[in-house]
Design a protein around this motif. Structure first.
Motif, PDB file in Angstrom:
ATOM      1  N   SER A   1       0.849  -1.192   0.000  1.00  0.00           N
ATOM      2  CA  SER A   1       0.000   0.000   0.000  1.00  0.00           C
ATOM      3  C   SER A   1       0.883   1.239   0.000  1.00  0.00           C
ATOM      4  N   LEU A   2       0.279   2.387  -0.223  1.00  0.00           N
ATOM      5  CA  LEU A   2       1.043   3.630  -0.230  1.00  0.00           C
ATOM      6  C   LEU A   2       1.663   3.907   1.135  1.00  0.00           C
ATOM      7  N   GLU A   3       0.967   3.506   2.193  1.00  0.00           N
ATOM      8  CA  GLU A   3       1.514   3.691   3.544  1.00  0.00           C
ATOM      9  C   GLU A   3       2.771   2.833   3.729  1.00  0.00           C
ATOM     10  N   GLN A   4       2.714   1.581   3.273  1.00  0.00           N
ATOM     11  CA  GLN A   4       3.878   0.706   3.394  1.00  0.00           C
ATOM     12  C   GLN A   4       5.046   1.223   2.564  1.00  0.00           C
ATOM     13  N   VAL A   5       4.762   1.764   1.396  1.00  0.00           N
ATOM     14  CA  VAL A   5       5.820   2.323   0.547  1.00  0.00           C
ATOM     15  C   VAL A   5       6.466   3.499   1.256  1.00  0.00           C
ATOM     16  N   GLY A   6       5.656   4.362   1.842  1.00  0.00           N
ATOM     17  CA  GLY A   6       6.185   5.522   2.553  1.00  0.00           C
ATOM     18  C   GLY A   6       7.010   5.129   3.761  1.00  0.00           C
ATOM     19  N   MET A   7       6.565   4.086   4.489  1.00  0.00           N
ATOM     20  CA  MET A   7       7.306   3.635   5.667  1.00  0.00           C
ATOM     21  C   MET A   7       8.614   2.948   5.276  1.00  0.00           C
ATOM     22  N   SER A   8       8.690   2.393   4.069  1.00  0.00           N
ATOM     23  CA  SER A   8       9.893   1.692   3.621  1.00  0.00           C
ATOM     24  C   SER A   8      10.910   2.616   2.973  1.00  0.00           C
ATOM     25  N   GLY A   9      10.614   3.894   2.834  1.00  0.00           N
ATOM     26  CA  GLY A   9      11.565   4.821   2.254  1.00  0.00           C
ATOM     27  C   GLY A   9      11.239   5.227   0.831  1.00  0.00           C
TER      28      GLY A   9
END
Length: 142
Positions: free
Chosen positions: A72-80
């Motif tokens: 998800s976009l949240e996971q992408v943001g949290m991964s850098g």
């Protein structure tokens, strides 16, 4: 409001309960619900009151091993971000390729059982004597 008042005025008055009439059976008026179970929600997933919950539940099968849902976009943001995720992916694939090229053993290896110990003639005789003294059912190694 006036219609409600007129409708109420047209109904016959309810007589007061008489002392001589028995009260209606309370058990006839009570409705009972069936069995109700409260299930503990999954602790890993936060409760989303407005999320869609599919009534169809599919059991895991062979395709679940190979399929990986997109992040998800949240996971992408949290991964850098997508750039860092791409870098991590390339590093992982490079490590897999080097592991294959060097034929190094896997970090986690399957356990192999060693064969049972072999007894020489003297040890077998001693075991038979001990078994005969203690009253074993079957001779050892048999």
């Amino acid at each position: 409001m006036m219609l409600a008042g007129l409708a109420q005025a047209q109904q016959p008055p309810v007589p007061p309960p008489d002392a001589h009439t028995p009260p209606p059976d309370a058990r006839k008026d009570v409705t009972t619900l069936g069995e109700v179970r409260a299930l503990k929600p999954d602790e890993d997933v936060p409760l989303d009151l407005y999320g869609f919950k599919s009534p169809v539940h599919i059991e895991p099968n062979t395709f679940n091993r190979a399929y990986r849902e997109a992040p998800s976009l949240e996971q992408v943001g949290m991964s850098g971000g997508y750039v860092m995720m791409g870098i991590y992916y390339v590093i992982g694939k490079t490590a897999q390729g080097l592991h294959t090229l060097t034929r190094a053993p896997d970090p986690v290896q399957a356990a192999t059982a060693r064969p049972p110990p072999e007894l020489d003639e003297a040890q077998q005789r001693r075991a038979l004597l001990l078994c005969a003294q203690q009253g074993c059912g079957a001779p050892p190694g048999g």
